[in-house]
Design a protein around this motif. Structure first.
Motif, PDB file in Angstrom:
ATOM      1  N   ARG A   1       0.883  -1.192  -0.088  1.00 17.72           N
ATOM      2  CA  ARG A   1      -0.064  -0.097  -0.026  1.00 17.72           C
ATOM      3  C   ARG A   1       0.795   1.217  -0.084  1.00 17.72           C
ATOM      4  O   ARG A   1       0.455   2.213  -0.636  1.00 17.72           O
ATOM      5  CB  ARG A   1      -0.954  -0.053   1.258  1.00 17.72           C
ATOM      6  CG  ARG A   1      -2.204  -0.924   0.953  1.00 17.72           C
ATOM      7  CD  ARG A   1      -3.208  -0.837   2.057  1.00 17.72           C
ATOM      8  NE  ARG A   1      -2.780  -1.323   3.493  1.00 17.72           N
ATOM      9  CZ  ARG A   1      -2.903  -2.418   3.748  1.00 17.72           C
ATOM     10  NH1 ARG A   1      -3.594  -3.395   3.010  1.00 17.72           N
ATOM     11  NH2 ARG A   1      -2.579  -2.689   5.018  1.00 17.72           N
TER      12      ARG A   1
ATOM     13  N   ASP B   1      -0.059  -2.503  -6.943  1.00 13.79           N
ATOM     14  CA  ASP B   1      -1.464  -2.913  -6.901  1.00 13.79           C
ATOM     15  C   ASP B   1      -1.447  -4.365  -7.544  1.00 13.79           C
ATOM     16  O   ASP B   1      -2.356  -4.965  -6.990  1.00 13.79           O
ATOM     17  CB  ASP B   1      -2.218  -2.095  -7.611  1.00 13.79           C
ATOM     18  CG  ASP B   1      -1.831  -1.547  -8.843  1.00 13.79           C
ATOM     19  OD1 ASP B   1      -0.844  -2.101  -9.301  1.00 13.79           O
ATOM     20  OD2 ASP B   1      -2.640  -0.678  -9.371  1.00 13.79           O
TER      21      ASP B   1
ATOM     22  N   ASP C   1      -2.592  -7.884  -5.699  1.00 14.32           N
ATOM     23  CA  ASP C   1      -3.988  -8.786  -6.103  1.00 14.32           C
ATOM     24  C   ASP C   1      -3.568 -10.143  -6.622  1.00 14.32           C
ATOM     25  O   ASP C   1      -4.221 -11.008  -7.065  1.00 14.32           O
ATOM     26  CB  ASP C   1      -4.457  -7.992  -7.217  1.00 14.32           C
ATOM     27  CG  ASP C   1      -5.188  -6.840  -6.814  1.00 14.32           C
ATOM     28  OD1 ASP C   1      -5.670  -6.687  -5.659  1.00 14.32           O
ATOM     29  OD2 ASP C   1      -5.437  -6.043  -7.533  1.00 14.32           O
TER      30      ASP C   1
END
Length: 235
Positions: A199, A219, A223
């Protein structure tokens, strides 16, 4: 490009800790290096800081090659490591520990930078004349980061900064990392808390057994369920 590493190798005797790692980092960017214990992450940072000598490869920082530069020379150029375990000197006072961070500096702004540190970290200001041993784990980590800031880094390398901290202090630590980055500081982050690290970062590299096995936008890595199961553990 601020940092450019090509085919870096680190050996400790017969142990081949870092095997041909290449990575890059731009001005003002946060990049994280992830992987299980023993993947070679700390050895990578130690080689970048000049604490250990690479067996092969090339390191460029800014416009200069620093592959064989001594650690103090890298600090003077703005390449600064906050080591795993903080490594503050508990027999010295808080202020004396901070002075260690500014040992390479001769400019007239040192006093102003000390004042800025004490303004940002009032807990350190209140204990400036006490031995660093009286600080909590979270305060010791803030002292280690503050010591690095007094070297005026262009790139701060953080090795497992959340180690041993409570969840509340981890959240505060990452708030600080974000604030430092918004002030323009580039950060290379090695961190076991993969969710927080991804993050905070724009990009990431994943290491396994001394090699980079995957890299990409943070990101996309966050995922990637197969990645998490294979290399990082559950988020």
């Amino acid at each position: 490009m601020l940092l450019d590493v090509e085919e870096l190798h680190v050996r400790y005797g017969r142990t081949h800790a870092v095997r041909g790692v290449s990575l890059s980092l731009n001005e003002g960017e946060v990049v994280t290096v992830l992987g299980a214990n023993g993947a070679g992450k700390s050895s990578l940072l130690r080689a970048l800081a000049g604490v250990v000598r690479p067996a092969a490869g090339r390191i460029r920082f800014g416009k200069e090659e620093v592959t064989h530069a001594a650690a103090p020379d890298r600090v003077r150029r703005g390449l600064v490591l906050v080591p795993e375990g903080r490594q503050i000197l508990v027999s010295l006072t808080v202020h004396e520990n901070l002075q260690m961070g500014a040992y390479c500096r001769t400019d007239a702004d040192v006093g102003r930078d000390f004042a800025a540190i004490y303004d940002r970290f009032p807990n350190l200001a209140g204990r400036r004349d006490m031995p660093a041993s009286v600080l909590s784990g979270g305060e010791q980590q803030m002292l280690a980061i503050s010591r690095a800031l007094l070297a005026r880094p262009r790139l701060m390398m953080l090795d497992e900064p959340s180690l041993g901290l409570s969840p509340l202090l981890v959240a505060r630590l990452f708030d600080l990392i974000g604030a430092l980055n918004r002030d323009g500081l580039a950060i290379l982050l090695v961190e076991q808390n993969t969710g927080m690290a991804l993050r905070a970062a724009s990009r990431g590299y994943v290491m396994e057994l001394g090699r980079v096995v995957l890299d990409g936008p943070a990101d996309a890595l966050a995922d990637n369920d197969a990645l998490a199961a294979a290399y990082l553990g559950a988020h």
